[in-house]
Design a protein around this motif. Structure first.
Motif, PDB file in Angstrom:
ATOM      1  N   GLY A 263     -10.634  -7.601  -0.432  1.00 52.76           N
ATOM      2  CA  GLY A 263     -10.789  -6.578   0.596  1.00 52.76           C
ATOM      3  C   GLY A 263      -9.511  -6.217   1.325  1.00 52.76           C
ATOM      4  N   ARG A 264      -8.357  -6.642   0.801  1.00 51.96           N
ATOM      5  CA  ARG A 264      -7.101  -6.413   1.503  1.00 51.96           C
ATOM      6  C   ARG A 264      -6.050  -5.784   0.592  1.00 51.96           C
ATOM      7  NH1 ARG A 264      -4.727 -11.129   4.899  1.00 51.96           N
ATOM      8  NH2 ARG A 264      -3.587  -9.317   5.685  1.00 51.96           N
ATOM      9  N   GLU A 265      -4.991  -5.314   1.214  1.00 53.12           N
ATOM     10  CA  GLU A 265      -3.843  -4.764   0.490  1.00 53.12           C
ATOM     11  C   GLU A 265      -2.740  -5.815   0.450  1.00 53.12           C
ATOM     12  OE1 GLU A 265      -0.355  -1.530   1.471  1.00 53.12           O
ATOM     13  OE2 GLU A 265      -2.390  -1.046   2.124  1.00 53.12           O
ATOM     14  N   HIS A 266      -2.099  -5.946  -0.708  1.00 48.49           N
ATOM     15  CA  HIS A 266      -0.976  -6.869  -0.843  1.00 48.49           C
ATOM     16  C   HIS A 266       0.160  -6.187  -1.590  1.00 48.49           C
ATOM     17  CE1 HIS A 266      -3.342  -7.520  -4.560  1.00 48.49           C
ATOM     18  NE2 HIS A 266      -2.170  -7.700  -5.136  1.00 48.49           N
ATOM     19  N   ARG A 267       1.295  -6.867  -1.667  1.00 49.12           N
ATOM     20  CA  ARG A 267       2.444  -6.336  -2.405  1.00 49.12           C
ATOM     21  C   ARG A 267       2.684  -7.156  -3.665  1.00 49.12           C
ATOM     22  NH1 ARG A 267       7.814  -5.528   0.772  1.00 49.12           N
ATOM     23  NH2 ARG A 267       7.647  -7.782   1.007  1.00 49.12           N
ATOM     24  N   VAL A 268       3.172  -6.480  -4.701  1.00 46.42           N
ATOM     25  CA  VAL A 268       3.640  -7.159  -5.904  1.00 46.42           C
ATOM     26  C   VAL A 268       5.122  -6.831  -6.056  1.00 46.42           C
ATOM     27  CG1 VAL A 268       3.406  -7.454  -8.389  1.00 46.42           C
ATOM     28  CG2 VAL A 268       1.370  -7.016  -6.997  1.00 46.42           C
ATOM     29  N   LEU A 269       5.943  -7.862  -6.020  1.00 48.82           N
ATOM     30  CA  LEU A 269       7.386  -7.719  -6.121  1.00 48.82           C
ATOM     31  C   LEU A 269       7.816  -8.133  -7.523  1.00 48.82           C
ATOM     32  CD1 LEU A 269       8.280  -9.552  -2.790  1.00 48.82           C
ATOM     33  CD2 LEU A 269       7.739  -7.136  -3.100  1.00 48.82           C
ATOM     34  N   SER A 270       8.540  -7.263  -8.198  1.00 51.18           N
ATOM     35  CA  SER A 270       9.002  -7.556  -9.557  1.00 51.18           C
ATOM     36  C   SER A 270      10.498  -7.267  -9.658  1.00 51.18           C
ATOM     37  CB  SER A 270       8.217  -6.717 -10.571  1.00 51.18           C
ATOM     38  OG  SER A 270       8.380  -7.215 -11.874  1.00 51.18           O
ATOM     39  N   ALA A 271      11.280  -8.341  -9.790  1.00 48.92           N
ATOM     40  CA  ALA A 271      12.734  -8.217  -9.881  1.00 48.92           C
ATOM     41  C   ALA A 271      13.169  -8.330 -11.332  1.00 48.92           C
ATOM     42  CB  ALA A 271      13.412  -9.298  -9.050  1.00 48.92           C
ATOM     43  N   VAL A 272      14.191  -7.546 -11.687  1.00 44.48           N
ATOM     44  CA  VAL A 272      14.752  -7.570 -13.039  1.00 44.48           C
ATOM     45  C   VAL A 272      16.239  -7.872 -12.928  1.00 44.48           C
ATOM     46  CG1 VAL A 272      15.027  -6.305 -15.204  1.00 44.48           C
ATOM     47  CG2 VAL A 272      13.095  -5.787 -13.703  1.00 44.48           C
TER      48      VAL A 272
ATOM     49  N   ARG B  87       2.174  -1.681  -4.182  1.00 43.57           N
ATOM     50  CA  ARG B  87       1.103  -2.066  -3.269  1.00 43.57           C
ATOM     51  C   ARG B  87      -0.223  -1.988  -4.009  1.00 43.57           C
ATOM     52  NH1 ARG B  87       2.575  -2.790   1.849  1.00 43.57           N
ATOM     53  NH2 ARG B  87       4.662  -2.084   2.474  1.00 43.57           N
ATOM     54  N   VAL B  88      -1.020  -3.015  -3.837  1.00 45.00           N
ATOM     55  CA  VAL B  88      -2.307  -3.102  -4.523  1.00 45.00           C
ATOM     56  C   VAL B  88      -3.386  -3.427  -3.498  1.00 45.00           C
ATOM     57  CG1 VAL B  88      -3.625  -4.259  -6.348  1.00 45.00           C
ATOM     58  CG2 VAL B  88      -1.143  -3.966  -6.596  1.00 45.00           C
ATOM     59  N   ALA B  89      -4.472  -2.687  -3.537  1.00 40.96           N
ATOM     60  CA  ALA B  89      -5.602  -2.947  -2.635  1.00 40.96           C
ATOM     61  C   ALA B  89      -6.779  -3.463  -3.450  1.00 40.96           C
ATOM     62  CB  ALA B  89      -5.994  -1.683  -1.888  1.00 40.96           C
ATOM     63  N   PHE B  90      -7.332  -4.586  -3.028  1.00 42.02           N
ATOM     64  CA  PHE B  90      -8.514  -5.160  -3.664  1.00 42.02           C
ATOM     65  C   PHE B  90      -9.775  -4.726  -2.929  1.00 42.02           C
ATOM     66  CE2 PHE B  90      -7.386  -9.261  -6.189  1.00 42.02           C
ATOM     67  CZ  PHE B  90      -6.497  -8.535  -6.971  1.00 42.02           C
TER      68      PHE B  90
ATOM     69  N   LEU C  15     -10.721  -5.179 -12.471  1.00 39.58           N
ATOM     70  CA  LEU C  15     -12.021  -4.898 -11.852  1.00 39.58           C
ATOM     71  C   LEU C  15     -11.988  -5.090 -10.340  1.00 39.58           C
ATOM     72  CD1 LEU C  15     -14.357  -6.704 -14.427  1.00 39.58           C
ATOM     73  CD2 LEU C  15     -13.863  -4.260 -14.273  1.00 39.58           C
ATOM     74  N   PHE C  16     -11.004  -5.837  -9.849  1.00 39.52           N
ATOM     75  CA  PHE C  16     -10.905  -6.090  -8.410  1.00 39.52           C
ATOM     76  C   PHE C  16     -10.124  -5.005  -7.672  1.00 39.52           C
ATOM     77  CE2 PHE C  16     -10.766 -10.765  -9.863  1.00 39.52           C
ATOM     78  CZ  PHE C  16     -12.155 -10.825  -9.933  1.00 39.52           C
ATOM     79  N   ILE C  17      -9.392  -4.176  -8.408  1.00 36.66           N
ATOM     80  CA  ILE C  17      -8.442  -3.270  -7.785  1.00 36.66           C
ATOM     81  C   ILE C  17      -9.083  -1.957  -7.365  1.00 36.66           C
ATOM     82  CG2 ILE C  17      -6.318  -1.932  -8.173  1.00 36.66           C
ATOM     83  CD1 ILE C  17      -5.399  -4.210 -10.016  1.00 36.66           C
ATOM     84  N   ARG C  18      -8.938  -1.631  -6.094  1.00 39.03           N
ATOM     85  CA  ARG C  18      -9.450  -0.366  -5.566  1.00 39.03           C
ATOM     86  C   ARG C  18      -8.426   0.740  -5.756  1.00 39.03           C
ATOM     87  NH1 ARG C  18     -12.675  -1.122  -0.348  1.00 39.03           N
ATOM     88  NH2 ARG C  18     -14.390  -1.175  -1.834  1.00 39.03           N
ATOM     89  N   TRP C  19      -7.146   0.432  -5.487  1.00 36.75           N
ATOM     90  CA  TRP C  19      -6.071   1.380  -5.769  1.00 36.75           C
ATOM     91  C   TRP C  19      -4.747   0.645  -5.901  1.00 36.75           C
ATOM     92  CZ3 TRP C  19      -2.239   1.207  -2.207  1.00 36.75           C
ATOM     93  CH2 TRP C  19      -2.559   0.924  -0.869  1.00 36.75           C
ATOM     94  N   LEU C  20      -3.802   1.348  -6.536  1.00 33.51           N
ATOM     95  CA  LEU C  20      -2.472   0.798  -6.763  1.00 33.51           C
ATOM     96  C   LEU C  20      -1.454   1.892  -6.506  1.00 33.51           C
ATOM     97  CD1 LEU C  20      -1.349  -1.303  -9.836  1.00 33.51           C
ATOM     98  CD2 LEU C  20       0.025   0.599  -9.029  1.00 33.51           C
ATOM     99  N   SER C  21      -0.422   1.562  -5.751  1.00 34.19           N
ATOM    100  CA  SER C  21       0.676   2.490  -5.491  1.00 34.19           C
ATOM    101  C   SER C  21       1.970   1.825  -5.931  1.00 34.19           C
ATOM    102  CB  SER C  21       0.743   2.846  -4.003  1.00 34.19           C
ATOM    103  OG  SER C  21       1.882   3.636  -3.726  1.00 34.19           O
TER     104      SER C  21
END
Length: 198
Positions: free
Chosen positions: A99-108, A124-127, A159-165
């Motif tokens: 039920g919350r929004e979190h961040r996914v950090l991906s470094a290359v 940003r990903v919202a579940f 299936l858990f993801i409501r939206w992704l930015s």
């Protein structure tokens, strides 16, 4: 043919994503200490992890080929989640993400000789809210066991993801837009079949 590179990762997801770019590579995983430093910010942590992986792989390979490495982490409330140790750890992570929004950090990180280039993708990903029964069923699939944040966008975790930015490939483990920009530093033209690097 594009110059081959070394991929400093054992992740099948990163291999699949790199395959999309059509760049030949050899796999040489880099085992490093992945513990965060005291007070280390999430962005600094993922950058350091990717840089250390590429440095270790470059040293192990003798430095003959360029080395590409990446690190992807889930961050919520300033805390880096990492991979779950067991079911209870995974369940606690997913319950916090529910039920919350979190961040996914991906470094290359890309190294060639003494040159080092880096990039950071932040998504940003919202579940949606997740039931405890769903968490248990998801764990039983085996999918979350080696995933940062205990879920995989490319699998049933979607299936858990409501939206992704942001970057879907970044959430999966290798942001392709940023990776392509770094590979261009090597003279690799991903739009030309059989393009040769410098």
């Amino acid at each position: 043919m594009a110059i081959p590179i070394i991929l400093a990762s054992a992740s099948p997801r990163r291999r699949e994503l790199l395959d999309r770019l059509g760049v030949p590579y050899r796999v040489l995983p880099a085992d490093i200490d992945e513990r965060p430093l005291p007070g280390e910010a999430p962005e600094a942590y993922v950058r350091r992890m990717a840089a250390e992986k590429s440095a270790v792989a470059q040293a192990r390979s003798g430095g003959e080929l360029p080395v590409l490495a990446a690190d992807t982490e889930v961050e919520l409330d300033g805390e880096v989640f990492g991979k779950p140790r067991d079911f209870h750890h995974a369940a606690a992570m997913l319950a916090r993400l529910s039920g919350r929004e979190h961040r996914v950090l991906s470094a290359v990180s890309l190294r060639r000789g003494g040159d080092h280039w880096e990039a950071l993708s932040i998504s940003r990903v919202a579940f949606r809210p997740i039931a405890e029964t769903e968490i248990a069923a998801y764990w039983a699939t085996g999918e979350p066991q080696d995933k940062a944040g205990a879920y995989a966008l490319q699998g049933k975790g979607a299936l858990f993801i409501r939206w992704l930015s942001g970057s879907p490939s970044g959430v999966m483990g290798l942001p392709l837009g940023e990776t392509a920009e770094l590979l261009a530093r090597l003279g690799i033209d991903l739009w030309r079949t059989g393009a040769a690097g410098r």
